[in-house]
Design an enzyme around this catalytic site. Structure first.
Site, short mmCIF file in Angstrom:
data_model
loop_
_atom_site.label_atom_id
_atom_site.label_comp_id
_atom_site.label_asym_id
_atom_site.label_seq_id
_atom_site.Cartn_x
_atom_site.Cartn_y
_atom_site.Cartn_z
N ARG A 155 -0.03 9.48 -10.10
CA ARG A 155 -0.17 8.22 -9.34
C ARG A 155 0.55 7.07 -10.05
O ARG A 155 1.12 6.19 -9.40
CB ARG A 155 -1.65 7.86 -9.18
CG ARG A 155 -2.43 8.78 -8.26
CD ARG A 155 -3.90 8.36 -8.18
NE ARG A 155 -4.07 7.01 -7.66
CZ ARG A 155 -4.10 6.71 -6.36
NH1 ARG A 155 -3.96 7.65 -5.46
NH2 ARG A 155 -4.25 5.47 -5.95
N ASP B 210 0.83 -1.20 0.00
CA ASP B 210 0.00 0.00 0.00
C ASP B 210 0.87 1.26 0.00
O ASP B 210 1.99 1.24 0.51
CB ASP B 210 -0.90 -0.03 1.25
CG ASP B 210 -2.09 0.89 1.13
OD1 ASP B 210 -2.31 1.49 0.06
OD2 ASP B 210 -2.81 1.03 2.14
N GLU C 60 -11.71 -3.92 -5.11
CA GLU C 60 -12.14 -2.53 -4.87
C GLU C 60 -11.42 -1.57 -5.80
O GLU C 60 -11.95 -0.53 -6.18
CB GLU C 60 -11.84 -2.07 -3.43
CG GLU C 60 -12.48 -2.88 -2.33
CD GLU C 60 -11.56 -3.97 -1.84
OE1 GLU C 60 -10.68 -3.67 -1.04
OE2 GLU C 60 -11.72 -5.12 -2.29
N ASN C 61 -10.19 -1.90 -6.16
CA ASN C 61 -9.41 -1.01 -7.01
C ASN C 61 -10.00 -0.83 -8.41
O ASN C 61 -9.65 0.09 -9.11
CB ASN C 61 -7.97 -1.51 -7.14
CG ASN C 61 -7.23 -1.41 -5.82
OD1 ASN C 61 -6.99 -2.41 -5.18
ND2 ASN C 61 -6.91 -0.21 -5.42
#
Ligand code: V0D
Length: 229
Positions: free
Chosen positions: A26, A13, A60-61
């Site tokens: 990102r 993470d 979820e990503n």
């Protein structure tokens, strides 16, 4: 010293936060995170750890921006282009854990080729969890047991474990999560029943081989003090 450690799992993470801190997009954080998979794999192999199980992507990503998801899904191919030869020289075995059929061809194919090319190696097993979810894994196992007509009295912990996607992934001794969050986030559930948990504020791209060794030393100390389980 660390030969009792069979399987270390890591939730990688903090890639996005690493990039933000540096004023970069990102995607730059994800790329740096990819390089770190190489560093930590070599470090873990040198420590004699039997397997390293990395959580690279959770269901979820998928909710992230499409361009970011597309970029991330191209990372396996890039990683293997850059590092597969070196990993083979280090005897690393590469394995994919997750729902393969829902991965794009350009992601799945290079990984499956790497699996085939490394299957006979005898070094560390690098389990890459991709399109994987802990609850999904349990639901799929139950469905398959029902489809196979398994009888109620035949259901045991061992039989259940054999139906999991991560069936050949050994029980996790130590689970590390970088970037300060202290959650499991639907990563391995069944396999962490007896794991030690280690949380660090270091972001994944900043988490060095030295930091990894420190986590392992911390685990060894806990084992010596409490004798495990
Ligand atoms: C993005 C940090 C390597 C986590 C690392 C698609 C976020 C960089 C791989 C990889 C990702 C996967 C399989 C394989 C070889 C490499 C990877 C994903 C994300 C999910 F066989 N980096 N990487 N996979 N990131």
């Amino acid at each position: 010293m660390t030969n009792q450690i069979k399987n270390v799992a890591v939730i990688m993470d903090g890639n996005g936060r690493w990039a933000k801190k540096k004023g970069l997009p990102r995607t730059a954080g994800h790329l740096q995170g990819t390089k770190n998979i190489r560093n930590i794999t070599i470090a873990a192999n040198d420590l004699g750890i039997k397997s390293l199980t990395l959580y690279a992507f959770s269901t979820e990503n998928w909710k992230r921006e499409q361009s970011e998801v597309e970029y991330i899904m191209k990372l396996p191919a890039q990683f293997l282009d850059d590092y597969l030869e070196e990993l083979i020289e280090n005897n690393v075995v590469i394995k994919l854990i997750g729902e393969r059929d829902r991965l794009p061809e350009y992601t799945r194919k290079p990984i499956e080729e790497a699996e085939a090319r490394t299957a006979h190696n005898n070094g560390i097993i690098l389990n890459l969890c991709l399109n994987y979810g802990g609850q999904r894994e349990i639901v799929l196992a139950v469905k398959q047991m029902i489809a196979d007509g398994v009888k109620e009295e035949e259901v045991t912990e061992d039989l259940f474990a054999s139906y999991l996607m991560a069936a050949n992934c050994n029980p996790i001794d130590l689970l590390i999560r970088t970037s300060g969050e202290q959650r499991i986030s639907n990563f391995l559930l069944w396999q962490i029943a007896y794991s030690e948990l280690y949380f660090t504020d270091k972001l994944w791209p900043d988490f060095t081989a030295e930091d990894f060794k420190e986590a392992i030393l911390n685990f060894d100390k806990r084992e010596r003090r409490f004798g495990g389980r």
